[in-house]
Design an enzyme around this catalytic site. Structure first.
Site, short mmCIF file in Angstrom:
data_model
loop_
_atom_site.label_atom_id
_atom_site.label_comp_id
_atom_site.label_asym_id
_atom_site.label_seq_id
_atom_site.Cartn_x
_atom_site.Cartn_y
_atom_site.Cartn_z
N ASN A 27 128.14 15.99 80.61
CA ASN A 27 127.47 15.30 81.60
C ASN A 27 127.69 13.86 81.82
OD1 ASN A 27 125.95 15.75 79.25
ND2 ASN A 27 124.59 14.88 80.66
N ALA A 82 120.82 25.97 84.44
CA ALA A 82 121.28 25.72 83.20
C ALA A 82 120.34 25.61 82.10
CB ALA A 82 122.39 24.70 83.08
N THR A 83 119.04 25.00 82.08
CA THR A 83 118.35 24.41 80.98
C THR A 83 117.64 25.83 80.64
OG1 THR A 83 117.80 21.98 81.71
CG2 THR A 83 116.14 23.47 80.51
N GLN A 117 128.60 21.44 83.88
CA GLN A 117 129.41 20.58 84.54
C GLN A 117 130.79 21.18 84.51
OE1 GLN A 117 128.36 17.80 85.62
NE2 GLN A 117 126.23 17.41 84.85
N THR A 174 110.57 38.08 90.02
CA THR A 174 111.38 38.15 91.14
C THR A 174 112.45 37.54 91.45
OG1 THR A 174 109.38 39.40 91.94
CG2 THR A 174 111.20 38.85 93.60
N SER A 177 124.84 26.39 86.39
CA SER A 177 123.72 25.87 87.00
C SER A 177 124.31 25.56 88.56
CB SER A 177 123.70 24.18 86.80
OG SER A 177 123.00 23.53 87.68
N HIS A 218 122.81 23.71 91.22
CA HIS A 218 122.92 22.57 91.85
C HIS A 218 124.06 21.57 91.46
CE1 HIS A 218 121.13 19.47 89.26
NE2 HIS A 218 120.55 20.42 88.83
N CYS A 228 117.94 0.77 79.82
CA CYS A 228 117.16 -0.09 79.88
C CYS A 228 115.80 0.06 80.56
CB CYS A 228 117.95 -1.44 80.36
SG CYS A 228 116.87 -2.95 79.96
#
Lengths: 410, 141
Positions: free
Chosen positions: A160, A80-81, A188, A248, A208, A210, A334
């Site tokens: 997300n 997706a990126t 998502q 490919t 995406s 995964h 943090c």
């Protein structure tokens, strides 16, 4: 697996928005395409190539099917990126000399925000829409932001971090009315909520692998043909994927993504119902056991597999350390040197002190009812332990308004 | 991120958790940090007439490193004179707990908490030896 087997070294997975395990049925579908049917799907001269190509085209159909598209409108990418980058930069490069305004939203995934940021460096104007307290964009604000220079609106389908579902159909209608391209990052959303690119007037959509129980390293992009969306490719080469994405195709990954889409489509309705019940059980269970917890983002317009909750007076990372037998994600950042809490939560207007106390709980295909009960028990126990350690909890119980104290920001 | 055995022990079994009477003349209270930054430490010391810290208590809102740092310093200050306690350095705390670099600020905050508690105690008893209340040496924040 029974609940009492969860340990620090074998934690209960509750982070389905980060990634999902590849479904065993998906893995099985991929197996023949590694060593046996290993052909290059772009080889036109022999059987190895043909059988790989056939498999790729079946997968393309399966991907198209889950969003109501035609297989000709689907290209495969690395994820997706890449799809988001291609949609935004590709369209911007093709049409940028005529229209140079892009509208997106402050709670988008970093890859959308950074792609837009990069285009600003190239002279594009970008409007970053704010979100309401419930995490959804204001359609009037979107409408007001569209000008005759607006080329593209890119608004994610499902967030997300907080799982909220944006009003895609309304956004799509607005875009079509104004002849503006509508791209949505649906990483998502696919397989979680019904999507129909025609009904929703979506021109480009990112997928995406995964996040939907498919393999990592593969994704897809829907690019509308009528009316046609044109774009400049990011990756040049042999002209595969209709010239929009050379390289490919990884046949096993493509087959896996197709299978993942097929399964997701078939099981979506029942799965959503099951997870909705788990979501309710988890949220109510935590509310019953722990006072002063706050849900971030809308509860109704939300995928069933997500809860994002602030456990006031207990710092999120400190909390995660106590529940090492649960694999969850924190809204507090943090661990990074910046000490800044999640930009998504801040965008909802969640105050910094509350944003630091947030956990994202992600449920999915392999979550069981026992898991939910186990998570409630563990989180409640640890939040209550840490509140006994918390000076802020003491002060709140004593009726001291924490805002009345002059804190030394450090 | 792998945390040290010492850190995890202090997080899981924090020492000297609790509160003492703020108004008592022999109690000094330090409250440092800010909720918006994700950590707040409250450290209290009880000082006997000989100037020895008899007891120490803490409460901390923060990550595991912040909780462990404050738990550790309550152990360290007990039995020390007020001035000796003021000598505790954040680097000693960071070393003892093997804090990773991104967590050094937790040890700085713990040092600040001791100094603030000492300052409060001295203010109550009319000692204005501000030399013991130096700024933290580490400006990591």
């Amino acid at each position: 697996m029974t609940a009492n087997t969860w340990t620090q070294n074998n934690p209960l997975y509750l982070d389905y928005q980060a990634t999902t395990p590849t479904d065993p049925r998906v893995v099985e579908s991929m197996v023949p395409f590694w060593s046996e049917k290993f052909g290059n799907p772009h080889s036109r001269n022999h059987r190895f190539g043909w059988e790989a190509e056939d498999a790729v085209e079946i997968a393309r159909g399966q991907v198209a099917d889950i969003i109501g598209a035609s297989p000709k409108e689907i290209i495969f990418t690395s994820g997706a990126t890449e799809s988001n980058n291609l949609a935004i930069k590709g369209v911007a490069k093709f049409y940028g000399d005529k229209r140079n305004h892009i509208i997106t939203c402050v709670t988008e995934h970093k890859c959308v925000l950074e792609a837009c940021r990069a285009l600003q460096g190239d002279g594009f104007d970008v409007t970053y829409l704010h979100v309401k307290e419930n995490g959804l964009i204001d359609l009037d604000e979107l409408k007001a932001a569209i000008t005759d220079k607006t080329l593209l609106v890119s608004i994610m389908a499902v967030n997300n971090e907080i799982g909220v579902i944006q009003p895609l159909k309304e956004i799509g209608a607005l875009c079509r009315e104004n002849k503006v391209f509508f791209h949505t990052d649906a990483a998502q959303a696919v397989g979680k909520i019904p999507l129909d690119v025609d009904e929703m007037n979506i021109d480009m959509l990112s997928i995406s692998g995964h996040k939907i129980y498919g393999p990592m390293g593969i994704g897809a992009m829907y690019i509308r043909r009528k009316p046609r969306v044109r774009l400049v490719p990011l990756i040049h080469g042999g002209g595969q994927e209709r010239g929009m994405r050379s390289g490919t195709l990884p046949t096993p990954l493509v087959v896996g993504l197709g299978k993942a889409c097929e399964l997701a489509k078939k099981e979506m309705a029942a799965e959503a119902e099951r997870l909705r019940e788990f979501q309710r059980r988890l949220y109510e269970g935590l509310q019953q056991r722990i006072p002063e917890i706050f849900l971030n983002g809308d509860l109704e317009s939300r995928i069933p597999g997500n809860l994002n909750i602030s456990f006031a007076y207990v710092e999120g990372e400190g909390l995660m350390m106590g529940i090492k037998d649960l694999a969850v994600s924190s809204g507090s950042a943090c661990t990074s040197a910046s000490l800044e809490p999640s930009y998504v939560l801040r965008a909802l207007g969640v105050e910094e002190e509350l944003a630091h106390t947030s956990l994202r709980l992600g449920l999915g295909r392999f979550t069981t009812e026992d898991d939910i009960d186990y998570a409630i028990e563990r989180i409640a126990k640890e939040v209550n332990r840490l509140r006994d350690l918390s000076p802020l909890w003491d002060m709140a119980q004593a009726g001291i308004d924490l805002k009345s104290i002059k804190w030394a920001e450090h | 991120m792998a945390y040290s055995k010492e850190l995890i022990d202090h997080y899981e079994n924090p020492r000297n958790v609790g509160s003492m009477e703020d108004d008592a003349g022999d109690v000094g209270t330090g409250l440092v940090g800010a909720p918006a930054c994700g950590d707040v430490m409250k450290l209290q010391i009880k000082v006997n007439p000989e100037g020895i810290i008899e007891d120490a208590k803490f409460k901390t809102f923060g990550c595991g490193s912040a909780i462990a740092s404050s738990s550790l310093v309550t152990e360290w200050v007990k039995g020390k004179t007020v001035d000796e306690a003021g000598e505790i350095k954040n680097t000693d705390i960071a070393e003892e707990l093997a804090l990773p670099p991104v967590k050094i600020h937790c040890s700085v905050l713990a040092e600040d908490a001791i100094k603030a508690a000492i300052d409060d105690y001295k203010g109550k008893t009319g000692q204005t030896d501000t030399d013991a209340v130096g700024e933290s040496q580490d400006a990591a924040e």
